[in-house]
Motif scaffolding. Structure first.
Motif, short mmCIF file in Angstrom:
data_model
loop_
_atom_site.label_atom_id
_atom_site.label_comp_id
_atom_site.label_asym_id
_atom_site.label_seq_id
_atom_site.Cartn_x
_atom_site.Cartn_y
_atom_site.Cartn_z
N ILE A 1 -17.70 24.70 -14.77
CA ILE A 1 -17.19 25.39 -15.97
C ILE A 1 -17.16 24.39 -17.12
N GLN A 2 -17.74 24.79 -18.25
CA GLN A 2 -17.67 23.98 -19.45
C GLN A 2 -17.30 24.88 -20.63
N ILE A 3 -16.76 24.29 -21.70
CA ILE A 3 -16.40 25.03 -22.91
C ILE A 3 -17.09 24.36 -24.09
N HIS A 4 -17.85 25.15 -24.84
CA HIS A 4 -18.58 24.59 -25.98
C HIS A 4 -17.60 24.31 -27.12
N PRO A 5 -17.57 23.09 -27.65
CA PRO A 5 -16.57 22.74 -28.67
C PRO A 5 -16.81 23.38 -30.03
N GLN A 6 -18.04 23.85 -30.30
CA GLN A 6 -18.33 24.43 -31.62
C GLN A 6 -18.39 25.95 -31.59
N THR A 7 -19.07 26.52 -30.59
CA THR A 7 -19.20 27.99 -30.52
C THR A 7 -18.08 28.63 -29.73
N ASP B 1 -17.74 28.99 -26.62
CA ASP B 1 -18.23 29.78 -25.50
C ASP B 1 -17.80 29.15 -24.17
N LEU B 2 -17.53 30.00 -23.20
CA LEU B 2 -17.23 29.56 -21.83
C LEU B 2 -18.54 29.60 -21.05
N ILE B 3 -18.94 28.46 -20.50
CA ILE B 3 -20.23 28.34 -19.83
C ILE B 3 -19.99 28.13 -18.34
N LEU B 4 -20.58 29.00 -17.54
CA LEU B 4 -20.38 28.96 -16.09
C LEU B 4 -21.69 28.58 -15.41
N GLY C 1 -27.48 31.89 -11.68
CA GLY C 1 -27.86 31.26 -12.93
C GLY C 1 -26.66 30.79 -13.74
N ILE C 2 -26.90 30.68 -15.05
CA ILE C 2 -25.85 30.26 -15.99
C ILE C 2 -25.32 31.50 -16.70
N ILE C 3 -24.01 31.65 -16.71
CA ILE C 3 -23.36 32.78 -17.38
C ILE C 3 -22.59 32.24 -18.57
N ILE C 4 -22.78 32.87 -19.74
CA ILE C 4 -22.07 32.44 -20.94
C ILE C 4 -21.16 33.57 -21.41
#
Length: 442
Positions: A126-132, A134-137, A143-146
């Protein structure tokens, strides 16, 4: 284990973890130090190699001396990853072998995230985009779920969760038509996912699933309705998009070709607007601003106003032409009904003559013969739409040629109004007395 001196010495906290209810000697699947408090650390553990599929996740607020295990009836699957939000320290995400879970109160209560997330997604990272925002899985096998823009979740407190409906504060909406061009899957047969939306969504929370329809109203500063949008009625977070346009104009009907001007409208101008939703008789609303896209160097705010003014002239021209066509059609309907009743052959012939005159005039206003959108039958309605659809879809200043085209079609609509008035006056004058003799009113 942890170190506070760059790895020279280490402190083993395994025994402390087991005291919290975590299975002894479980694998540590992830560690998440808090960015808000250096004494706080989150961790996930898994023991599935020994047949134990429980969800083990815990927090320590004293550098590992003591641990508190998170628990929830929602949990399923052994834990892979825990993630603390970048902005709200109480917002946590937990990925397991069987789904994604979230907490808005620092882990006291948890819920499964379901909106377009597979129930049994194997969430490994799990990551969180600092600008958009978005939660990135990162998942195993899916695959990758945003999850786009989790800012509403950052404000989703227990107080908000108890409200029947809550509209999240709406960020300023920039007037633009998207910054990402169209595309397609590779010709080799590969697959690509869609891009993130360029327009800021409208997001609101429902405590329970709504029984009836949800309608989201966009209103201007004077309270005038700009557009009505069908809303989602699911329990939890709902997201819809406003295209930054007003309600499409009324377009002349009764032709043989589809006119797409009836489905499109000009963008609104920068200014103050509001979102309004009614639920169970109670009205909820929140204000927001629409702002000019200052990054567009091809269109200044003054030029945007000029473009809007010309679009509105065409918008009203469509409505004026629709009224003219309706007036002609209404008179034709009256004549048709009269012809079915007339006994005098001469009077009936006169009525037919004027019906045909009206039809000939109507056929100059919109396509009445060809059905294909590709057919070359361009009448006044199609002339308006040709320039109208171009202007409402461009993000550059209106050109001199386009301005002249607008003037031309506006003049043609005004001429058509005069022709309609003259033709209807002639029809009434010639037929009124003749029909009256047979006790038929025009």
């Amino acid at each position: 284990q942890y170190t506070t001196d760059g790895g020279k010495t280490w402190m083993n906290t395994s025994a402390n973890i087991a005291k919290a209810g975590i299975a002894p000697q479980s694998w540590v699947s992830s560690i998440e130090p808090s960015r808000f408090d250096k004494q706080t650390v989150y961790a996930t553990f898994e023991n599935h190699m020994y047949g134990d599929h429980k969800t083990y996740s815990a927090v320590s607020r004293d550098m590992g001396a003591t641990w508190t295990m998170f628990s929830s009836s929602e949990f399923s699957g052994f834990a892979h990853k825990i993630k603390e939000d970048l902005v709200n320290k109480d917002l946590l995400f937990l990925g397991t072998e069987m789904g994604l879970f979230a907490s808005v109160d620092a882990g006291k209560n948890w819920f499964r995230m379901k909106n377009n997330i597979p129930w049994y997604a194997l969430v490994r990272d799990i990551q969180i985009h600092p600008q958009t925002h978005d939660l990135i899985l990162g998942t195993h096998g899916r695959g990758i779920i945003i999850v786009d823009d989790i800012r509403p979740m950052r404000t989703l407190s227990n107080t908000i969760a108890q409200q029947d409906l809550y509209i999240f504060p709406q960020p300023d909406m920039s007037l633009q038509m998207g910054k990402i061009g169209g595309g397609a899957a590779p010709i080799t047969g590969g697959w690509v996912s869609g891009n993130a939306p360029s327009i800021t969504p409208i997001q609101y929370y429902l405590k329970d699933r709504a029984n009836g329809e949800i309608k989201v109203l966009i209103k201007d500063a004077e309270g005038k309705l700009v557009q009505e949008i069908p809303g989602g009625k699911r329990k939890g977070l709902n997201r819809i998009f406003w295209n930054l346009r007003m309600t499409p104009s009324k377009v002349a009907s009764g032709g043989t070709k589809v006119d797409y001007a009836a489905l499109n409208a000009p963008q609104v101008l920068p200014g103050k607007y509001s979102i309004e939703i009614t639920l169970n008789g109670k009205v909820y609303n929140t204000p927001f601003n629409v702002v000019h896209d200052a990054t567009n160097k091809d269109l200044t705010e003054a030029e945007r106003k000029q473009l809007y003014d010309q679009n509105m002239r065409l918008y009203k021209a469509h409505e004026q032409l629709a009224g003219i066509v309706e007036g002609v059609a209404a008179k034709q309907q009256v004549l048709k009904a009269a012809m079915d009743k007339l006994k005098n052959a001469k009077t009936k012939k006169l009525a037919e003559t004027y019906w045909n005159k009206l039809e000939a005039f109507r056929s100059t206003l919109l396509a009445t013969k060809q059905t294909s959108v590709f057919a070359d039958e361009k009448k006044l309605r199609e002339e308006i739409s040709e320039i109208y659809l171009v202007l409402i879809g461009q993000e550059v200043a209106i050109s001199n040629l386009q301005q002249q085209n607008v003037e031309n079609v506006i003049n043609k609509v005004n001429d058509a109004a005069k022709q309609q008035a003259a033709l209807l006056t002639e029809t009434d004058a010639k037929l009124k007395s003749a029909l009256a003799k047979e006790q038929i009113q025009l």
